[in-house]
Design a protein around this motif. Structure first.
Motif, PDB file in Angstrom:
ATOM      1  N   ALA A 239      57.571  -8.048 -46.400  1.00 55.17           N
ATOM      2  CA  ALA A 239      57.545  -9.843 -47.347  1.00 55.17           C
ATOM      3  C   ALA A 239      56.932 -10.911 -46.690  1.00 55.17           C
ATOM      4  N   ARG A 240      56.106 -10.983 -46.803  1.00 56.71           N
ATOM      5  CA  ARG A 240      55.900 -12.493 -46.147  1.00 56.71           C
ATOM      6  C   ARG A 240      57.241 -13.407 -45.366  1.00 56.71           C
ATOM      7  N   PRO A 241      57.683 -13.369 -45.826  1.00 54.21           N
ATOM      8  CA  PRO A 241      58.879 -14.603 -45.263  1.00 54.21           C
ATOM      9  C   PRO A 241      59.466 -13.762 -43.657  1.00 54.21           C
TER      10      PRO A 241
ATOM     11  N   GLN B  88      55.502  -3.489 -48.671  1.00 55.52           N
ATOM     12  CA  GLN B  88      55.967  -4.706 -49.775  1.00 55.52           C
ATOM     13  C   GLN B  88      54.648  -5.420 -49.733  1.00 55.52           C
TER      14      GLN B  88
ATOM     15  N   TYR C  80      50.716  -6.018 -48.757  1.00 57.46           N
ATOM     16  CA  TYR C  80      49.691  -5.896 -47.669  1.00 57.46           C
ATOM     17  C   TYR C  80      48.316  -6.364 -47.973  1.00 57.46           C
ATOM     18  N   ASP C  81      47.967  -7.216 -48.509  1.00 59.00           N
ATOM     19  CA  ASP C  81      47.496  -7.636 -48.356  1.00 59.00           C
ATOM     20  C   ASP C  81      46.768  -8.650 -47.449  1.00 59.00           C
TER      21      ASP C  81
ATOM     22  N   MET D 146      48.397 -11.887 -47.650  1.00 59.94           N
ATOM     23  CA  MET D 146      49.767 -12.028 -47.955  1.00 59.94           C
ATOM     24  C   MET D 146      50.501 -11.188 -46.323  1.00 59.94           C
TER      25      MET D 146
ATOM     26  N   HIS E 194      60.616  -3.727 -59.603  1.00 59.49           N
ATOM     27  CA  HIS E 194      61.906  -3.769 -58.822  1.00 59.49           C
ATOM     28  C   HIS E 194      62.354  -2.385 -58.447  1.00 59.49           C
TER      29      HIS E 194
ATOM     30  N   VAL F 279      64.350  -9.137 -49.518  1.00 57.97           N
ATOM     31  CA  VAL F 279      63.502  -8.601 -50.341  1.00 57.97           C
ATOM     32  C   VAL F 279      64.383  -7.355 -50.138  1.00 57.97           C
ATOM     33  N   ASN F 280      62.809  -7.192 -51.882  1.00 54.52           N
ATOM     34  CA  ASN F 280      63.474  -5.163 -51.683  1.00 54.52           C
ATOM     35  C   ASN F 280      62.910  -4.639 -50.608  1.00 54.52           C
TER      36      ASN F 280
ATOM     37  N   PRO G 277      66.633 -11.417 -58.651  1.00 51.02           N
ATOM     38  CA  PRO G 277      66.842 -10.283 -57.960  1.00 51.02           C
ATOM     39  C   PRO G 277      67.246 -10.364 -56.202  1.00 51.02           C
TER      40      PRO G 277
ATOM     41  N   ARG H 104      51.609 -13.359 -57.605  1.00 52.06           N
ATOM     42  CA  ARG H 104      52.281 -13.070 -59.171  1.00 52.06           C
ATOM     43  C   ARG H 104      52.194 -14.274 -59.645  1.00 52.06           C
TER      44      ARG H 104
ATOM     45  N   LYS I 130      48.206 -14.545 -61.452  1.00 49.60           N
ATOM     46  CA  LYS I 130      48.350 -13.093 -62.032  1.00 49.60           C
ATOM     47  C   LYS I 130      49.300 -13.517 -63.433  1.00 49.60           C
TER      48      LYS I 130
HETATM   49  C1  UD1 Z   1      58.591 -11.067 -52.458  1.00 50.79           C
HETATM   50  C2  UD1 Z   1      60.391 -11.407 -52.503  1.00 50.79           C
HETATM   51  C3  UD1 Z   1      60.314 -12.306 -52.747  1.00 50.79           C
HETATM   52  C4  UD1 Z   1      59.912 -13.050 -51.625  1.00 50.79           C
HETATM   53  C5  UD1 Z   1      58.666 -13.271 -51.841  1.00 50.79           C
HETATM   54  C6  UD1 Z   1      57.554 -13.927 -50.776  1.00 50.79           C
HETATM   55  C7  UD1 Z   1      61.590  -9.115 -53.217  1.00 50.79           C
HETATM   56  C8  UD1 Z   1      62.679  -9.169 -54.582  1.00 50.79           C
HETATM   57  N1  UD1 Z   1      60.729 -10.063 -53.821  1.00 50.79           N
HETATM   58  O1  UD1 Z   1      58.443 -11.315 -53.941  1.00 50.79           O
HETATM   59  O2  UD1 Z   1      62.096 -12.747 -52.534  1.00 50.79           O
HETATM   60  O3  UD1 Z   1      60.143 -14.285 -51.530  1.00 50.79           O
HETATM   61  O4  UD1 Z   1      58.111 -11.502 -51.959  1.00 50.79           O
HETATM   62  O5  UD1 Z   1      56.849 -13.721 -50.947  1.00 50.79           O
HETATM   63  O6  UD1 Z   1      61.173  -8.098 -53.130  1.00 50.79           O
HETATM   64  N2  UD1 Z   1      50.618  -8.982 -54.509  1.00 50.79           N
HETATM   65  C9  UD1 Z   1      49.432  -9.409 -53.792  1.00 50.79           C
HETATM   66  N3  UD1 Z   1      49.058  -9.128 -52.860  1.00 50.79           N
HETATM   67  C10 UD1 Z   1      50.416  -8.835 -51.853  1.00 50.79           C
HETATM   68  C11 UD1 Z   1      51.877  -8.011 -52.113  1.00 50.79           C
HETATM   69  C12 UD1 Z   1      52.183  -8.533 -54.112  1.00 50.79           C
HETATM   70  O7  UD1 Z   1      48.591  -9.358 -54.698  1.00 50.79           O
HETATM   71  O8  UD1 Z   1      50.139  -8.357 -50.041  1.00 50.79           O
HETATM   72  C13 UD1 Z   1      51.066  -9.245 -55.743  1.00 50.79           C
HETATM   73  C14 UD1 Z   1      51.694  -7.788 -57.066  1.00 50.79           C
HETATM   74  O9  UD1 Z   1      50.284  -6.935 -57.455  1.00 50.79           O
HETATM   75  C15 UD1 Z   1      52.668  -8.391 -57.402  1.00 50.79           C
HETATM   76  C16 UD1 Z   1      52.529  -9.652 -57.360  1.00 50.79           C
HETATM   77  O10 UD1 Z   1      51.972  -9.769 -56.214  1.00 50.79           O
HETATM   78  O11 UD1 Z   1      51.928  -8.908 -59.203  1.00 50.79           O
HETATM   79  C17 UD1 Z   1      54.332  -9.590 -56.397  1.00 50.79           C
HETATM   80  O12 UD1 Z   1      54.425  -8.421 -55.327  1.00 50.79           O
HETATM   81  P1  UD1 Z   1      56.359  -8.219 -54.970  1.00 50.79           P
HETATM   82  O13 UD1 Z   1      55.541  -7.618 -53.226  1.00 50.79           O
HETATM   83  O14 UD1 Z   1      56.603  -7.245 -55.775  1.00 50.79           O
HETATM   84  O15 UD1 Z   1      57.293  -9.942 -55.323  1.00 50.79           O
HETATM   85  P2  UD1 Z   1      57.210 -10.915 -54.806  1.00 50.79           P
HETATM   86  O16 UD1 Z   1      57.260 -11.461 -56.001  1.00 50.79           O
HETATM   87  O17 UD1 Z   1      55.931 -11.377 -53.497  1.00 50.79           O
END
Ligand code: UD1
Length: 386
Positions: A16-18, A46, A48-49, A52, A76, A105-106, A137, A247, A250
């Motif tokens: 994920a981003r961080p 996790q 992908y776009d 992010m 999750h 993160v996950n 989480p 997130r 949305k």
């Molecule tokens: C995750 C991490 C969080 C971190 C955050 C940084 C976990 C539990 N959470 O949360 O600790 O601070 O990343 O951003 O791992 N989405 C997109 N494009 C992407 C990725 C996600 O549109 O490239 C959307 C997904 O469709 C979803 C939402 O973002 O609706 C959540 O993404 P997810 O990776 O599940 O968790 P974060 O809330 O980003």
């Protein structure tokens, strides 16, 4: 005769981003020792776009991932399970000597669990942070990853205390500083060159920045309604730039709150790139956030930060830095905002070892631990006339 070493194969996990921000200085540092270390960059997918993920790889100079798992988004448990399922095959095939995971993160927990089950040592960077809030989480991910890790690299002294309290052996804990701040320091001149203020028509120190993405804040309609009240309050004093996470975007739409978020003082921009975002917070009058990393970055920039949560897992940003925990309490926010606008807010100091050299310390610890292994394997190879 040419010396032969068995290289230390390190799986460097990002999802994920961080994670991308934290991994950049580590990869750079490992690449200084090509004779000893072979870093394998694994991206779980996790995030992908373009905004992010891809943009961050480009700006931070991260190499193209050696392994990409394409897990994408999901609930999750499913996301965690999917990462485990996919990384298991890769670890069994590639047999890394060490798996390095970051943060909370996950992807962090999923890869640590798989490595532990096939007995591959684990290094956890940013170990020991605790919110003691099991609704997050991230807290579950942190505690379990630390329990499985063999090397626990910490950013602040509270982390060591937390780990010792949980029974982690002190020999496994290394206070090394903060890799996120390494990246900030490595990119300072590029951050200064960002044109984001001009693009948004902003004057330095005359606006607020808002970020929100924690599920416990943005997944509940009543919390988002509270946020709207806070924005109305802050908006009376300062224009607000809201860099919105996918997130959050949305959820605002799904809860039918798009019109409520239309306010004259609020500008919503979609998730910004690293350099633009850091420039934006570095020149802000105040930052309001539920993020962890941003509490640390504002402390280094000496910019007031109001954390819209009950607690922080990064207490040093409050005791030494510019952070205050306000939750969504309008009275607290108003009081702090007044101090900020009157230039009477506390000034912070940079915490110990947040000096841009954390990655160097981490790689040194790893090399030191494994150097004996290198010496032995070298002797073995020589003895066997290889
Ligand atoms: C995750 C991490 C969080 C971190 C955050 C940084 C976990 C539990 N959470 O949360 O600790 O601070 O990343 O951003 O791992 N989405 C997109 N494009 C992407 C990725 C996600 O549109 O490239 C959307 C997904 O469709 C979803 C939402 O973002 O609706 C959540 O993404 P997810 O990776 O599940 O968790 P974060 O809330 O980003």
């Amino acid at each position: 005769m040419k010396k032969i070493y068995k290289k230390l194969k390190i799986f460097c996990i990002v999802g994920a981003r961080p994670n991308f921000v934290k991994m950049a200085p580590l990869i750079k540092e490992m690449k200084k020792y090509p004779q000893f270390i072979q870093p394998i960059l694994v991206h779980t997918g996790q995030h992908y776009d373009q905004a992010m993920s891809k943009e961050f790889f480009k700006v931070l100079g991260l190499p193209r991932p050696d392994v990409y798992l394409y897990v994408g988004s999901g609930p999750h448990a499913k996301q965690t399970a999917e990462i485990m399922n996919r990384i298991d095959d890769v670890m069994l095939r590639e047999k890394p000597d060490l798996v390095l995971v970051l943060g909370d993160v996950n992807s962090t927990l999923a890869c640590a669990l798989v490595a532990a089950k096939i007995r591959i040592p684990i290094a956890h960077v940013e170990a020991g942070l605790r919110s003691d809030n099991w609704n997050m989480p991230e807290e579950i991910n942190r505690v379990l990853t630390d329990r499985l890790a063999d090397f626990l690299f910490t950013t602040e002294l509270s982390a060591k205390k937390n780990l010792l309290k949980e029974g982690i052996a002190k020999e496994k804990i290394f206070f090394v500083g903060n890799v996120m701040i390494d990246t900030l320091k490595n990119n300072l001149s590029k951050i200064r060159q960002s044109k984001i203020l001009k693009r948004l028509g902003l004057k330095s120190k005359s606006y607020a920045v808002l970020t929100l993405h924690r599920p416990e804040v943005v997944d509940k309609k009543e919390k988002l309604l509270e946020i709207i009240d806070v924005l109305k309050l802050v908006g009376q004093k300062l224009p607000i730039i809201f860099s919105v996470h996918p997130r959050t975007q949305k959820n605002i739409k799904d809860f039918g709150l798009e019109d409520e978020f239309k306010m004259p003082s609020l500008t919503i921009v979609s998730a910004l790139g690293y350099l633009d975002f850091l420039r934006l917070i570095s020149r802000a009058k105040v930052v309001l956030t539920d993020s962890g990393g941003i509490q640390e970055e504002t402390t280094v920039f000496n910019v007031p930060c109001l954390t819209l949560r009950h607690e922080t897992e990064r207490p040093i940003t409050v005791t030494m830095g510019t952070n205050i925990i306000t939750d969504l309490d309008k009275n607290k926010i108003f009081k702090q905002l007044k101090l900020i606008l009157e230039n009477r807010f506390k000034t912070g100091r940079t915490p110990p070892l947040w000096d841009g050299k954390a990655a160097t310390r981490i790689v040194k610890v790893i090399l030191k631990k494994y150097i004996r292994f290198f010496e032995l394997s070298n002797l073995f190879l020589k003895d066997h006339n290889i």
